[in-house]
Design a protein around this motif. Structure first.
Motif, PDB file in Angstrom:
ATOM      1  N   LEU A  76       0.045   3.813 -10.002  1.00 12.94           N
ATOM      2  CA  LEU A  76      -0.830   4.925  -9.633  1.00 12.94           C
ATOM      3  C   LEU A  76      -1.489   4.676  -8.279  1.00 12.94           C
ATOM      4  CD1 LEU A  76      -2.575   5.806 -13.030  1.00 12.94           C
ATOM      5  CD2 LEU A  76      -0.850   7.132 -11.816  1.00 12.94           C
ATOM      6  N   ALA A  77      -1.868   3.411  -8.008  1.00 10.08           N
ATOM      7  CA  ALA A  77      -2.481   3.088  -6.717  1.00 10.08           C
ATOM      8  C   ALA A  77      -1.485   3.287  -5.578  1.00 10.08           C
ATOM      9  CB  ALA A  77      -2.993   1.653  -6.732  1.00 10.08           C
ATOM     10  N   GLU A  78      -0.215   2.904  -5.799  1.00  7.76           N
ATOM     11  CA  GLU A  78       0.821   3.130  -4.783  1.00  7.76           C
ATOM     12  C   GLU A  78       1.031   4.629  -4.553  1.00  7.76           C
ATOM     13  OE1 GLU A  78       3.702  -0.784  -5.256  1.00  7.76           O
ATOM     14  OE2 GLU A  78       4.054   0.962  -6.522  1.00  7.76           O
ATOM     15  N   LYS A  79       1.012   5.378  -5.648  1.00  2.00           N
ATOM     16  CA  LYS A  79       1.204   6.824  -5.544  1.00  2.00           C
ATOM     17  C   LYS A  79       0.100   7.470  -4.705  1.00  2.00           C
ATOM     18  CE  LYS A  79       0.999  10.911  -8.553  1.00  2.00           C
ATOM     19  NZ  LYS A  79       0.824  11.362  -9.948  1.00  2.00           N
ATOM     20  N   ASN A  80      -1.137   6.979  -4.834  1.00  2.00           N
ATOM     21  CA  ASN A  80      -2.274   7.549  -4.122  1.00  2.00           C
ATOM     22  C   ASN A  80      -2.609   6.798  -2.833  1.00  2.00           C
ATOM     23  OD1 ASN A  80      -3.663   9.754  -5.989  1.00  2.00           O
ATOM     24  ND2 ASN A  80      -2.901   8.143  -7.332  1.00  2.00           N
ATOM     25  N   GLY A  81      -1.777   5.795  -2.467  1.00  2.00           N
ATOM     26  CA  GLY A  81      -1.973   5.088  -1.199  1.00  2.00           C
ATOM     27  C   GLY A  81      -3.215   4.226  -1.150  1.00  2.00           C
ATOM     28  N   ILE A  82      -3.634   3.631  -2.290  1.00  2.00           N
ATOM     29  CA  ILE A  82      -4.825   2.771  -2.326  1.00  2.00           C
ATOM     30  C   ILE A  82      -4.359   1.314  -2.282  1.00  2.00           C
ATOM     31  CG2 ILE A  82      -7.010   2.302  -3.506  1.00  2.00           C
ATOM     32  CD1 ILE A  82      -6.627   4.932  -5.025  1.00  2.00           C
ATOM     33  N   ASP A  83      -4.175   0.777  -1.075  1.00  2.00           N
ATOM     34  CA  ASP A  83      -3.574  -0.544  -0.907  1.00  2.00           C
ATOM     35  C   ASP A  83      -4.423  -1.661  -1.509  1.00  2.00           C
ATOM     36  OD1 ASP A  83      -1.430   0.568   0.335  1.00  2.00           O
ATOM     37  OD2 ASP A  83      -2.142   0.192   2.378  1.00  2.00           O
ATOM     38  N   SER A  84      -5.748  -1.548  -1.438  1.00  5.02           N
ATOM     39  CA  SER A  84      -6.601  -2.609  -1.979  1.00  5.02           C
ATOM     40  C   SER A  84      -6.398  -2.763  -3.484  1.00  5.02           C
ATOM     41  CB  SER A  84      -8.071  -2.314  -1.676  1.00  5.02           C
ATOM     42  OG  SER A  84      -8.468  -1.088  -2.271  1.00  5.02           O
ATOM     43  N   LEU A  85      -6.213  -1.646  -4.184  1.00  3.57           N
ATOM     44  CA  LEU A  85      -5.977  -1.718  -5.626  1.00  3.57           C
ATOM     45  C   LEU A  85      -4.567  -2.205  -5.941  1.00  3.57           C
ATOM     46  CD1 LEU A  85      -7.776   1.507  -6.919  1.00  3.57           C
ATOM     47  CD2 LEU A  85      -8.513  -0.866  -7.121  1.00  3.57           C
ATOM     48  N   VAL A  86      -3.612  -1.930  -5.073  1.00  6.90           N
ATOM     49  CA  VAL A  86      -2.258  -2.486  -5.252  1.00  6.90           C
ATOM     50  C   VAL A  86      -2.321  -4.009  -5.176  1.00  6.90           C
ATOM     51  CG1 VAL A  86       0.067  -2.616  -4.287  1.00  6.90           C
ATOM     52  CG2 VAL A  86      -1.122  -0.426  -4.332  1.00  6.90           C
ATOM     53  N   ALA A  87      -3.085  -4.521  -4.194  1.00  5.66           N
ATOM     54  CA  ALA A  87      -3.251  -5.973  -4.059  1.00  5.66           C
ATOM     55  C   ALA A  87      -3.913  -6.562  -5.302  1.00  5.66           C
ATOM     56  CB  ALA A  87      -4.091  -6.288  -2.816  1.00  5.66           C
ATOM     57  N   SER A  88      -4.984  -5.916  -5.785  1.00  3.35           N
ATOM     58  CA  SER A  88      -5.668  -6.400  -6.987  1.00  3.35           C
ATOM     59  C   SER A  88      -4.731  -6.400  -8.195  1.00  3.35           C
ATOM     60  CB  SER A  88      -6.893  -5.531  -7.286  1.00  3.35           C
ATOM     61  OG  SER A  88      -7.858  -5.649  -6.268  1.00  3.35           O
ATOM     62  N   ALA A  89      -3.884  -5.377  -8.305  1.00  2.44           N
ATOM     63  CA  ALA A  89      -2.951  -5.304  -9.435  1.00  2.44           C
ATOM     64  C   ALA A  89      -1.958  -6.467  -9.403  1.00  2.44           C
ATOM     65  CB  ALA A  89      -2.208  -3.966  -9.404  1.00  2.44           C
ATOM     66  N   TYR A  90      -1.425  -6.771  -8.207  1.00  2.44           N
ATOM     67  CA  TYR A  90      -0.511  -7.917  -8.102  1.00  2.44           C
ATOM     68  C   TYR A  90      -1.200  -9.209  -8.557  1.00  2.44           C
ATOM     69  CZ  TYR A  90       3.239  -5.467  -5.610  1.00  2.44           C
ATOM     70  OH  TYR A  90       4.277  -4.645  -5.278  1.00  2.44           O
ATOM     71  N   LEU A  91      -2.461  -9.389  -8.166  1.00  2.00           N
ATOM     72  CA  LEU A  91      -3.187 -10.600  -8.566  1.00  2.00           C
ATOM     73  C   LEU A  91      -3.382 -10.636 -10.079  1.00  2.00           C
ATOM     74  CD1 LEU A  91      -5.882 -10.804  -5.728  1.00  2.00           C
ATOM     75  CD2 LEU A  91      -3.747 -12.069  -5.914  1.00  2.00           C
ATOM     76  N   ASP A  92      -3.719  -9.492 -10.694  1.00  2.00           N
ATOM     77  CA  ASP A  92      -3.872  -9.452 -12.152  1.00  2.00           C
ATOM     78  C   ASP A  92      -2.547  -9.747 -12.854  1.00  2.00           C
ATOM     79  OD1 ASP A  92      -6.558  -8.922 -12.144  1.00  2.00           O
ATOM     80  OD2 ASP A  92      -6.352  -6.756 -12.273  1.00  2.00           O
ATOM     81  N   MET A  93      -1.437  -9.267 -12.286  1.00  2.00           N
ATOM     82  CA  MET A  93      -0.121  -9.542 -12.872  1.00  2.00           C
ATOM     83  C   MET A  93       0.192 -11.043 -12.788  1.00  2.00           C
ATOM     84  SD  MET A  93       1.599  -6.144 -11.189  1.00  2.00           S
ATOM     85  CE  MET A  93       3.306  -6.264 -11.721  1.00  2.00           C
ATOM     86  N   GLY A  94      -0.183 -11.656 -11.659  1.00  2.00           N
ATOM     87  CA  GLY A  94       0.009 -13.099 -11.514  1.00  2.00           C
ATOM     88  C   GLY A  94      -0.832 -13.880 -12.503  1.00  2.00           C
ATOM     89  N   ILE A  95      -2.100 -13.436 -12.710  1.00  2.00           N
ATOM     90  CA  ILE A  95      -2.980 -14.120 -13.662  1.00  2.00           C
ATOM     91  C   ILE A  95      -2.397 -14.042 -15.072  1.00  2.00           C
ATOM     92  CG2 ILE A  95      -5.239 -13.985 -14.776  1.00  2.00           C
ATOM     93  CD1 ILE A  95      -6.361 -13.101 -12.019  1.00  2.00           C
TER      94      ILE A  95
END
Length: 693
Positions: A76-95
């Motif tokens: 959803l963040a990628e769809k709406n162009g919210i790069d900061s939330l895309v970065a946070s999502a990747y970190l949560d996936m890594g955790i």
């Protein structure tokens, strides 16, 4: 004592580095509350907010679902162009992978998060990325790289003035010194964190972590009473907030203290709690540490059989979590247990394996590198402070004279400003009111435009879902009602005496194929509906294609013989693929069932497979009547109409729709080659081995 104690920091680190409070009871309640708030019809921004909270809450409940919701809000963040939330999502996936001790995958997602945060200049995300990358390096015994990442994060947090993350980074640096046996240095870091936490109100998680770390350092410095007091204080705080991971850590520390005091029975009670909690969190690495301590306690009680079983399980968990340090600890422990049983040949084998791994860790060189790296940071900070102090002292004398002159000028300027302000007050107030109204109107227009775009998108999605729903009910109402009505009528005729048992038995035999076909259709329909509504959980592993095909041929042997078909399995038994075994079994079953259904008497069905680059290409060919080009266009969706097999069997095509969904979920593809009168071949492509996706 084993190198186990030197691994203590790695056992405690995750509660610091993930920046999450793992509170099981509270988090389960929170999950239920958030799931109740989640609504697919809500605006994307609202869904992102709830999914992000769900990803955090699931850390204590289910790491796999943490990954799922992180991935959902990333999309959803990628769809709406919210790069900061895309970065946070990747970190949560890594955790999520870090909790499960899958460190290679964790590091992969942490690096993705870092790149996205860097591209969007998301400073907090960059700091979080460095911190999490440091955690992964630390757990992989790459201490020097871990220190570098922690210091990068520490420098950013100092600039931002974020106290909690600063304390976490200092704790992580101190814990690395603890791993390397520099206990006094580690203790000074932990004391600094405790003082900082006391100045931060309501930071119960940070206080529990600081007390636990001091329990570790005091125990290694030969202060068992102080150590036990610190552990018990940390346990009380963590039980109060329901911190499952923290409760496991504190109980482990108390148990280890009792082992040092040779009070093995008390140690076992606390270690059992720690083991239960870590298994609930599916943390293989932490489970291994507790198993090694349990084995020590059992060895102290001279229960050699249990001690050896526990140590062997610890060795298995150490290898599963790819930790050389823990593997060395488990091997040394097994050598000690065998030696205690006078099984000296086995003890020598384990001791040699331990020495080979321990030598490869090169602890002394790592300690030197870490200390030099950290000293450079401290010296650099001190030099900057001295330079700043000299500059400030030199300028203070100049400032006194300048301040006096400026004060006089400011008084004069204040008088002028007061006169000017009084004169223009009404005009300024009017302008501000007009600007506020204009800005408010602009914001309302922008919000309306955004909502209209979102509503339009949601309407399109609803139309698609409504179409799927209508098709689903059409299939159920039309194609399930008919065989059920036949059965109902048949039993009514039997009960009223129109049919006797023999006639009923003959009619049931004729209806048997219809019932099997309807049951298979219902299974496929339910699986497909579930995939559309709830999504699928894929559990890939290495599977043998030939075995799955053979099992399904045996399963359908009666139908094959009934039509006089020849079915050959030409797939090499050594060919394996990386996919979900149950899903591939469902695909093979559906494709074989379709081939049997549409083949004529004495036709032939053949299974083959070949390797192509990083894929396995499996094919099922039949010499049946073939499929027209028009039918092929809608073969894998619900637009296709019902067809009839060569013996009158019904074909609903929901099975092929399900097959496509299952193959796509396993990162593969499915295609068909067919011409009327020339037979049909389905090609299924699935990964040959595990790949990052």
């Amino acid at each position: 004592m084993l190198n186990l104690i030197k691994r203590l920091k790695e056992f405690s680190l995750f509660c610091f580095i993930s920046f999450l409070s793992i509170t099981t009871i509270a988090q389960t309640t929170k999950v239920d509350e958030l799931l109740g708030q989640l609504n697919k019809n809500s605006p994307d921004t609202a869904q992102i907010k709830i999914m992000r909270k769900l990803s955090t809450a699931y850390s204590a409940v289910d790491p796999l679902k943490k990954f799922y919701y992180a991935n959902q809000y990333k999309l959803l963040a990628e769809k709406n162009g919210i790069d900061s939330l895309v970065a946070s999502a990747y970190l949560d996936m890594g955790i999520s992978y870090g909790i499960r001790s899958n460190l290679d995958s964790a590091l992969y997602y942490f690096n993705l998060g870092f790149q996205k945060a860097k591209e969007s200049n998301y400073v907090v995300g960059i700091a979080r990325s460095h911190a999490n990358i440091g955690f992964a390096y630390d757990r992989l015994d790459r201490k020097k790289e871990a220190v570098k990442s922690y210091e990068e994060a520490l420098n950013i947090y100092k600039k931002l003035g974020n106290k909690k993350p600063i304390n976490q980074m200092i704790t992580n640096l101190g814990s690395i010194y603890f791993d390397l046996g520099e206990y006094k240095t580690a203790d000074s870091y932990f004391q600094q964190v405790l003082e900082n936490v006391k100045e931060t109100p309501k930071d119960e998680i940070g206080l529990g972590n600081a007390l636990f770390s001091l329990g570790n350092s005091n125990r290694k410095l030969g202060k068992p009473k102080q150590s036990l007091a610190y552990y018990q204080q940390s346990l009380a705080i963590r039980e109060k907030i329901g911190d499952l991971n923290g409760i496991a850590l504190s109980n482990w520390g108390i148990g280890q203290t009792y082992i040092d005091a040779k009070n093995y029975k008390k140690a076992l009670r606390h270690l059992e709690i720690a083991l239960k909690n870590n298994r609930a969190l599916k943390n293989l690495y932490h489970e291994c540490v507790v198993l090694i301590s349990l084995s020590h306690a059992q060895l102290g009680l001279k229960d050699y059989k249990k001690a050896e079983e526990t140590a062997n399980l610890a060795l298995l968990r150490a290898k599963e979590s790819n930790s050389k340090g823990l593997t060395a600890d488990a091997l040394e422990l097994l050598a000690e247990i065998n030696s205690a049983q006078k099984k000296f040949d086995e003890a020598l084998i384990f001791q040699a394996a331990y020495k080979a791994i321990n030598d490869s860790l090169n602890t002394n060189e790592t300690t030197k590198d870490v200390i030099i790296s950290d000293l450079h940071r401290i010296n650099s900070d001190n030099k900057n402070l001295v330079k700043d102090n000299k500059t400030i002292t030199a300028k203070n004398s100049e400032y006194v004279a300048v301040i006096s002159i400026i004060t006089i000028l400011l008084i004069f300027l204040a008088i002028l400003l007061a006169l000017y302000y009084k004169r223009n007050l009404e005009k300024k107030a009017t302008n501000l009111l007009l600007q506020a109204q204009k800005q408010h109107i602009a914001e309302v227009n922008e919000e309306l435009t955004t909502h209209m775009d979102i509503v339009s998108t949601q309407n399109i999605e609803l139309e698609k879902l409504n179409s799927v729903k209508n098709k689903f009910f059409s299939i159920v109402s039309h194609d399930l009602r008919s065989p059920l009505n036949n059965l109902k009528t048949l039993f009514e005729l039997y009960h009223t005496g129109v049919l006797n048992k023999k006639e009923l038995s003959e009619l049931l035999i004729k209806l048997e194929d219809t019932i099997y076909s309807t049951a298979n259709f219902l299974d496929n329909l339910l699986e497909w509906s579930k995939s559309q509504l709830d999504g699928m959980v894929v559990k890939p592993s290495l599977i043998k294609i030939s075995d799955i095909v053979s099992e399904n041929i045996k399963l359908m042997d009666s139908q094959i013989k009934l039509k006089g078909l020849t079915v050959e399995n030409r797939i090499d038994k050594d060919i394996t693929a990386f996919a979900d075994s149950n899903m591939i079994d469902t695909v093979v079953r559906n494709l074989l069932s379709n081939a049997i259904k549409f083949c004529d008497l004495d036709d032939k069905i053949t299974f083959e497979a070949k390797l192509h680059k990083d894929k396995v290409i499996c094919s099922i060919s039949d010499s049946g009547p073939g499929i027209s080009n028009k039918d092929q266009e809608n073969l894998f969706n619900l637009s296709h109409t019902i067809s009839t097999g060569t013996a009158g069997e019904k074909g609903y095509h929901i099975g092929l729709t399900l097959c496509k969904d299952l193959i796509l979920q396993n990162h593969g593809s499915i295609t068909v080659d067919s011409n009327l009168g020339q037979g049909t071949t389905f090609h299924v492509s699935i990964p040959l081995k595990h790949t990052q996706n």
